[in-house]
Design an enzyme around this catalytic site. Structure first.
Site, mmCIF file in Angstrom:
data_model
loop_
_atom_site.group_PDB
_atom_site.id
_atom_site.type_symbol
_atom_site.label_atom_id
_atom_site.label_comp_id
_atom_site.label_asym_id
_atom_site.label_seq_id
_atom_site.Cartn_x
_atom_site.Cartn_y
_atom_site.Cartn_z
ATOM 1 C CD GLU A 136 -1.220 -0.911 7.997
ATOM 2 O OE1 GLU A 136 -1.668 -0.086 8.808
ATOM 3 O OE2 GLU A 136 -1.887 -1.357 7.056
ATOM 4 C CD GLU A 137 2.307 2.529 7.630
ATOM 5 O OE1 GLU A 137 1.088 2.353 7.774
ATOM 6 O OE2 GLU A 137 2.881 2.449 6.517
ATOM 7 C CG ASP A 189 -0.073 5.816 6.468
ATOM 8 O OD1 ASP A 189 -0.333 5.785 5.245
ATOM 9 O OD2 ASP A 189 -0.903 5.529 7.363
ATOM 10 C CG ASP A 194 -2.972 0.674 11.338
ATOM 11 O OD1 ASP A 194 -4.084 0.403 10.822
ATOM 12 O OD2 ASP A 194 -2.149 1.447 10.802
ATOM 13 C CG ASP A 244 -1.890 -1.087 1.320
ATOM 14 O OD1 ASP A 244 -2.180 -1.646 0.254
ATOM 15 O OD2 ASP A 244 -2.355 -1.409 2.434
ATOM 16 C CG LEU A 259 -3.012 7.849 10.429
ATOM 17 C CD1 LEU A 259 -2.886 8.688 11.693
ATOM 18 C CD2 LEU A 259 -2.879 8.694 9.219
#
Ligand code: AFP
Length: 325
Positions: free
Chosen positions: A88-89, A66, A107, A60, A109
């Site tokens: 997640e990043e 983010d 997560d 993504d 953002l």
């Protein structure tokens, strides 16, 4: 009561007490900064909804906020109490203090595609005991979580938090302090409201197709009452509404390429939401098995997520599976 006082008087006694109070206070500090950036998006030459040029673990495109949120959280957690951070990043584990007893999965953002539409976004977090193999310490079933919650950045910035004894809520005040609210979420047992992205109806499994068709049939159908639908495309916003007034949220696997296990991630989205929902009297599953009992195989693995009012969850679960038509 201020969050700091609540933590000092409600975090469970024991070896994790001091680090947990420090970690949650650190996450709150990062959340105050994230909320400010979200609120002031577009001013001072900042466009936090723009692509940051990178990709997350799933490919993504990362938004500027983010990446910024992730960095603010890492800085806040470097203050101590955390052995490893999973995000997640971040493709890999961020090792912090090898001697610390907690790990945090985030997560940073959630809902970032909503940043430039001025809709609610949030930060979801899960706190687990550190295990020997720190690089894989997040690969624990969600029932092991010591604490979990999310910050929602909307008309209000609110923290929903559980340390295993119900759910407490806190609102960010004008002085930058989280003040406890009287609201202690208890999800209503029944509901007439569902949340699903109906654009993907043709890809759903037959169980979901049949279940949603019954709800859409309303009072003329087998459920003999009309239902309402909401879909925020922001997990924290849909979860907040369901914790407030009940409902059922469905993001199951579907036949789109790459969506066999749905879109949401087990470790840093489904698990923390599932713990909050169960602590508020609701239920959370992957359509068959309790989310909190699932054993993760990899950090960024996806899982189907269905959660909400306990009796509606039972209605969905008993819906028969049919072979694809
Ligand atoms: P983004 O963070 O990319 O906006 O995704 C948000 C999310 O992970 C979750 O918050 C929503 O419930 C879900 O995706 C929305 O998915 P659809 O865009 O497929 O409806």
């Amino acid at each position: 009561m201020l969050l700091t006082h609540w933590l000092a008087t409600h975090c469970p006694a024991g070896p994790h007490f001091e680090p947990m109070t420090k970690v949650i206070a650190g996450l709150a500090k990062a959340a105050v900064q994230i909320a400010s950036h979200a609120r002031l998006n577009g001013l001072g030459g900042h466009d936090y909804g723009q692509a940051a040029g990178g990709q997350n673990s799933d490919g993504d495109a990362q938004k500027a906020l983010d990446v910024l949120a992730d960095q603010l959280i890492i800085e806040a957690l470097a203050g101590g109490g955390v052995a490893a951070y999973f995000s997640e990043e971040q493709d890999a584990t961020i090792l912090l203090d090898a001697e610390a007893g907690l790990v945090v999965a985030c997560d940073p953002l959630d809902g970032s595609s909503n940043i430039d539409t001025n809709l609610s976004v949030g930060t979801i977090f899960s706190i687990l005991p550190a295990t020997g193999d720190l690089a894989n310490a997040a690969l624990q079933p969600g029932r092991n979580q010591l604490a979990a919650g999310f910050f929602i950045y909307g008309p209000q910035t609110i923290l929903l938090l559980t340390v295993g004894k119900g759910v407490a809520t806190f609102c960010l005040d004008q002085d930058g302090q989280f003040q406890q609210l009287s609201w202690q979420p208890q999800i209503p047992e029944t509901t007439s409201e569902f949340a699903i992205n109906a654009a993907y109806q043709r890809f759903w499994p037959t169980k979901v197709q049949d279940y949603i068709a019954q709800l859409l049939a309303g009072k003329d159908g087998p459920r003999t009452r009309d239902f309402n639908m909401r879909w925020c495309a922001s997990l924290v916003a849909d979860a907040y509404r369901i914790l407030r007034r009940g409902g059922i949220f469905l993001y199951t696997g579907d036949s789109r390429p790459g969506y066999a296990e749905g879109r949401l991630r087990l470790i840093y989205e489904a698990n923390p939401i599932a713990l909050l929902v169960e602590q508020a009297g609701g239920a959370a599953s992957n359509g068959a098995d309790r989310i909190l009992d699932l054993q993760p195989d990899s950090l960024h693995q996806r899982c189907a997520l269905v959660f909400g009012s306990a009796s509606e969850m039972a209605e969905f679960t008993k819906q028969p599976e049919h072979p694809a038509r």
